[in-house]
Design a protein around this motif. Structure first.
Motif, short mmCIF file in Angstrom:
data_model
loop_
_atom_site.label_atom_id
_atom_site.label_comp_id
_atom_site.label_asym_id
_atom_site.label_seq_id
_atom_site.Cartn_x
_atom_site.Cartn_y
_atom_site.Cartn_z
N PHE A 1 -5.99 -0.51 -3.95
CA PHE A 1 -6.02 -1.92 -3.57
C PHE A 1 -7.43 -2.51 -3.56
O PHE A 1 -7.58 -3.71 -3.82
CB PHE A 1 -5.40 -2.11 -2.18
N LEU A 2 -8.45 -1.72 -3.28
CA LEU A 2 -9.78 -2.29 -3.07
C LEU A 2 -10.77 -1.98 -4.18
O LEU A 2 -11.81 -2.65 -4.26
CB LEU A 2 -10.34 -1.82 -1.72
N ASP A 3 -10.50 -1.00 -5.01
CA ASP A 3 -11.40 -0.69 -6.12
C ASP A 3 -10.96 -1.50 -7.35
O ASP A 3 -9.86 -1.28 -7.87
CB ASP A 3 -11.35 0.80 -6.44
N PRO A 4 -11.78 -2.44 -7.82
CA PRO A 4 -11.36 -3.28 -8.96
C PRO A 4 -11.07 -2.48 -10.23
O PRO A 4 -10.27 -2.92 -11.07
CB PRO A 4 -12.55 -4.24 -9.16
N ASP A 5 -11.67 -1.30 -10.37
CA ASP A 5 -11.42 -0.49 -11.56
C ASP A 5 -9.98 0.04 -11.60
O ASP A 5 -9.47 0.39 -12.67
CB ASP A 5 -12.39 0.70 -11.62
N ALA A 6 -9.32 0.10 -10.45
CA ALA A 6 -7.96 0.64 -10.40
C ALA A 6 -6.99 -0.21 -11.20
O ALA A 6 -6.04 0.32 -11.80
CB ALA A 6 -7.49 0.75 -8.95
N ARG A 7 -7.20 -1.50 -11.24
CA ARG A 7 -6.29 -2.38 -11.98
C ARG A 7 -6.38 -2.14 -13.48
O ARG A 7 -5.43 -2.39 -14.21
CB ARG A 7 -6.57 -3.84 -11.65
N GLY B 1 -4.68 -2.13 8.84
CA GLY B 1 -5.37 -3.36 9.20
C GLY B 1 -6.40 -3.76 8.16
O GLY B 1 -6.50 -4.93 7.76
N GLU B 2 -7.18 -2.78 7.70
CA GLU B 2 -8.20 -3.05 6.67
C GLU B 2 -7.57 -3.56 5.38
O GLU B 2 -8.03 -4.56 4.80
CB GLU B 2 -9.00 -1.77 6.40
N SER C 1 -4.11 -9.53 -0.09
CA SER C 1 -2.90 -10.32 0.19
C SER C 1 -1.66 -9.62 -0.35
O SER C 1 -0.57 -9.74 0.22
CB SER C 1 -3.03 -11.71 -0.43
N GLU C 2 -1.83 -8.88 -1.45
CA GLU C 2 -0.69 -8.16 -2.02
C GLU C 2 -0.22 -7.06 -1.07
O GLU C 2 0.98 -6.90 -0.82
CB GLU C 2 -1.06 -7.57 -3.38
N PHE C 3 -1.18 -6.31 -0.52
CA PHE C 3 -0.79 -5.28 0.45
C PHE C 3 -0.09 -5.93 1.64
O PHE C 3 0.94 -5.43 2.10
CB PHE C 3 -2.01 -4.50 0.93
N ARG C 4 -0.65 -7.00 2.14
CA ARG C 4 -0.09 -7.67 3.31
C ARG C 4 1.36 -8.10 3.06
O ARG C 4 2.23 -7.92 3.92
CB ARG C 4 -0.97 -8.89 3.65
N THR C 5 1.62 -8.64 1.88
CA THR C 5 2.97 -9.10 1.53
C THR C 5 3.93 -7.93 1.42
O THR C 5 5.04 -7.95 1.98
CB THR C 5 2.95 -9.89 0.22
#
Length: 296
Positions: A159-165, A200-201, A207-211
């Protein structure tokens, strides 16, 4: 996170995805105030009184019996992972009040990881922390050696590392699976401060994780195929398998293997060669630094 709230939200989300006609009930004429099944409709399907089901959903039944868990699971058409999650919530074990135990990797398992020289492999903890890995996994997925212990977490990386996408062509499926795995963990250890902090982090920063977290979907994939768009070897499709340790059930060994004779196998062997050369080079640099330090 509390068990009662998790139970309430999970049951509400499972009711919401079913319509009366999906389960053989005649829809009651008029406007429906809720999406999916009403409480009384689910209670009817499960052979319960509406009052008792309401108390179950609201977490006012201390421990739900096996027969009622089974009846509600069938009525809600839960799959095996959803059912396991529901049972954890409805029949919380004593461990639910405590954090997950410290994760220690057996020396023999570390030796096994290193022996899998042509198979990327790593070990995950209950919250998708990467506890151990071999050189090829580090070359394929992420440079785990350069990351801090806190950063070595597959959900955080996805979710947080842009390279993952770029690495995962099926990024959304990968990300949703990570969320589903964390949901399963939340059913086992809902009060663990580490899990609460991680959720929480990710909720704040994605927003995708939150949804998807709010959807209460649970998933655990134990085998299948996984695609990578790697910056060095390009596109590869690999077979993955995960194995849960019998003596440490919170730990999962994940392996990736190429189809014999396939272009992916050639690419993986090439990556393994590069990873081996990099590891040797790193060891030589470390030896030189040590010698220089001793001379000084």
């Amino acid at each position: 996170m509390t068990v009662s709230r998790e139970l309430r939200d999970f049951l509400f989300s499972r009711r919401a995805r079913l319509r009366p006609e999906d389960v053989g009930l005649m829809p009651v004429p008029g406007t429906r105030r809720v999406a999916g099944l009403r409480r009384e409709e689910l209670a009817q399907l499960a052979g319960l009184s509406t009052d008792y089901y309401t108390r179950v959903e609201q977490g006012r039944v201390q421990r739900v019996s096996d027969s009622i868990v089974d009846a509600l699971g069938r009525a809600l058409r839960l799959d095996e992972h959803e059912f396991a999650h529901f049972r954890n919530l409805a029949q919380p074990a004593s461990t639910a009040k405590r954090p997950a135990p410290p994760q220690r990797i057996r020396p023999g398992l570390r030796i096994t990881l290193d022996a899998l020289s042509h198979v990327p492999a790593y070990v995950l903890g209950p919250y998708l922390d990467v506890l151990a890995w071999n050189d090829l996994a580090s070359a394929l997925v992420a440079d785990f050696d350069s990351l801090s212990a806190n950063e070595r977490n597959m959900a955080r990386l996805v979710f947080l590392d842009p390279d993952a996408r770029d690495l995962y062509p099926d990024w959304e499926h990968t990300a949703r699976t990570a969320v589903g795995n964390l949901r399963l963990a939340a059913g086992q250890y809902p009060n663990d401060p580490k899990l609460i902090a991680l959720v929480g982090e990710l909720s704040v920063q994605s927003s995708e994780f939150r949804t998807w977290w709010a959807g209460h979907d649970v998933r655990e994939r134990t085998f299948g195929t996984k695609s990578f768009q790697h910056p060095q070897i390009g596109y590869v499709e690999l077979h993955f398998n995960s194995f849960r340790s019998t003596d440490a059930p919170d730990q999962i060994l994940v392996t990736y293997a190429a189809e014999p004779g396939s272009p992916a196998e050639t690419s993986l062997r090439l990556l393994a060669s590069w990873a081996s050369e990099a590891a040797v080079s790193s060891e030589r640099h470390a030896e030189v630094d040590q010698v220089v330090g001793e001379q000084l």
